[in-house]
Design a protein around this motif. Structure first.
Motif, short mmCIF file in Angstrom:
data_model
loop_
_atom_site.label_atom_id
_atom_site.label_comp_id
_atom_site.label_asym_id
_atom_site.label_seq_id
_atom_site.Cartn_x
_atom_site.Cartn_y
_atom_site.Cartn_z
N TYR A 162 8.55 -49.95 -3.45
CA TYR A 162 7.82 -51.00 -4.04
C TYR A 162 6.52 -50.64 -4.66
O TYR A 162 6.24 -51.35 -5.91
N LEU A 163 5.78 -49.94 -4.34
CA LEU A 163 4.27 -49.55 -4.91
C LEU A 163 4.66 -48.81 -6.09
O LEU A 163 4.16 -49.28 -7.13
N ILE A 164 5.52 -47.83 -6.30
CA ILE A 164 6.00 -47.20 -7.35
C ILE A 164 6.62 -48.41 -8.54
O ILE A 164 6.01 -48.04 -9.62
N ALA A 165 7.34 -49.10 -8.13
CA ALA A 165 7.85 -50.11 -9.27
C ALA A 165 6.94 -51.16 -9.64
O ALA A 165 6.88 -51.56 -10.59
N ARG A 166 6.10 -51.54 -8.66
CA ARG A 166 5.07 -52.50 -8.73
C ARG A 166 3.93 -51.93 -9.79
O ARG A 166 3.46 -52.74 -10.85
N TYR A 167 3.44 -50.77 -9.33
CA TYR A 167 2.22 -50.19 -9.96
C TYR A 167 2.50 -48.89 -10.90
O TYR A 167 1.49 -48.25 -11.39
N GLY A 168 3.80 -48.64 -11.16
CA GLY A 168 3.96 -47.51 -11.88
C GLY A 168 4.08 -47.90 -13.48
O GLY A 168 3.91 -49.06 -13.65
N PRO A 169 4.44 -46.98 -14.28
CA PRO A 169 5.12 -45.74 -14.10
C PRO A 169 4.28 -44.76 -13.44
O PRO A 169 2.77 -44.92 -13.68
N THR A 170 4.71 -43.77 -12.82
CA THR A 170 3.96 -42.61 -12.01
C THR A 170 4.93 -41.35 -12.28
O THR A 170 6.27 -41.40 -11.95
N PRO A 171 4.26 -40.10 -12.45
CA PRO A 171 5.00 -38.91 -12.46
C PRO A 171 5.61 -38.60 -11.03
O PRO A 171 6.22 -37.60 -10.80
N LEU A 172 5.19 -39.37 -9.90
CA LEU A 172 5.43 -39.12 -8.76
C LEU A 172 7.16 -39.65 -8.34
O LEU A 172 7.68 -39.64 -7.47
N ALA A 173 7.32 -40.37 -9.55
CA ALA A 173 8.97 -40.90 -9.21
C ALA A 173 9.70 -40.61 -10.54
O ALA A 173 9.21 -41.24 -11.81
N ASP A 186 12.09 -40.86 -13.87
CA ASP A 186 12.95 -41.94 -14.53
C ASP A 186 14.38 -41.80 -13.98
O ASP A 186 14.83 -40.74 -13.97
N PRO A 187 15.03 -42.92 -14.03
CA PRO A 187 16.52 -42.54 -13.34
C PRO A 187 17.32 -42.10 -14.31
O PRO A 187 18.35 -41.41 -13.65
N HIS A 188 17.26 -41.59 -15.53
CA HIS A 188 18.03 -40.93 -16.38
C HIS A 188 17.49 -39.62 -16.44
O HIS A 188 18.19 -38.80 -17.07
N ASP A 189 16.35 -39.08 -15.84
CA ASP A 189 15.94 -37.93 -15.74
C ASP A 189 16.92 -37.38 -14.89
O ASP A 189 17.33 -37.66 -13.94
N PRO A 190 17.20 -35.86 -15.30
CA PRO A 190 18.23 -34.88 -14.45
C PRO A 190 17.71 -34.90 -13.05
O PRO A 190 18.77 -34.31 -12.20
#
Length: 225
Positions: free
Chosen positions: A69-80, A82-86
């Motif tokens: 939730y925190l990543i989605a709400r307050y991101g983007p962040t290099p801690l996650a 992108d879904p298209h990233d390998p």
């Protein structure tokens, strides 16, 4: 203001908040003393377990869900990634394995060893939970033999999830680290975000000190606010 109730698995959430440099308040919850009279906490989570998060009108429990939730709400962040990233599949797998495969199993092992009557401390369920923990630990070790972090070359929230579980297992006496795990934990715990988290999480720091007889190199930085 984000308010987090309780340490334990809430340590993961504090670590994420520190890495993302988000303001928050950490509100202690003493489960060992009982929460029957902690009306503020029970109003947030009537089930009485930690962690619990309040963020405006949002109330959540479960540490991994809170992290997502925190990543989605307050991101983007290099801690996650992108879904298209390998690296995303590995990130997603280890983010959840840190709880579902490691910490959840550890809960039943340490509960039996620390709280059960003597005759029940090595029961069948505790042994099964330990086997599950060890098998998932093997998945982590095989990944770390290939990459420095669980999603590749970069530290992510998946490392917060798994490193928390490994550190808890070591503090509980369930495991000792081999060379690969020792190097991995050193890389993750040398981060400024981890040190700020240890400074904020007094109960976790006290547990660490009681087990190892030393003070963690956490400094004295307060929680962000």
């Amino acid at each position: 203001m984000i308010t987090l109730f309780g340490e334990g698995r809430g340590f993961r959430v504090v670590w994420l908040l520190e890495e993302m440099e988000l303001p928050y308040r950490l509100r202690p919850v003493d489960l060992l003393a009982g929460v029957e009279n902690d009306t503020e906490f029970l109003a947030v989570n009537p089930a009485g377990f930690i962690p619990a998060l309040q963020d405006g009108d949002v109330t959540m429990v479960e540490s991994i869900a809170i992290m997502e939730y925190l990543i989605a709400r307050y991101g983007p962040t290099p801690l996650a990634p992108d879904p298209h990233d390998p690296t995303f599949p590995a990130y997603q797998q280890f983010l959840h394995l840190g709880e579902a495969g490691l910490a959840a199993s550890l809960y039943f092992v340490t509960g039996a060893r620390r709280l059960a009557p003597e005759a029940e401390r090595d029961n069948w369920s505790a042994r099964q939970a330990l086997r599950v923990f060890e098998s998932r630990r093997g998945v982590v070790k095989r990944q770390l033999a290939r990459t420095p972090y669980l999603a590749g070359d970069t530290f992510t929230a998946a490392d917060i999830s798994v490193a928390y579980a490994l550190l808890s297992a070591r503090r509980s006496g369930v495991m000792t680290f081999d060379e690969v795990e020792e190097a991995y934990v050193a890389r993750t715990t040398e981060r400024a975000g981890y040190k700020r988290t240890m400074a904020a999480c007094h109960a976790t720091r006290g547990w660490d000190e009681s087990v190892f007889g030393r003070k963690d190199d956490a400094g004295s930085a307060p929680a962000r606010g």
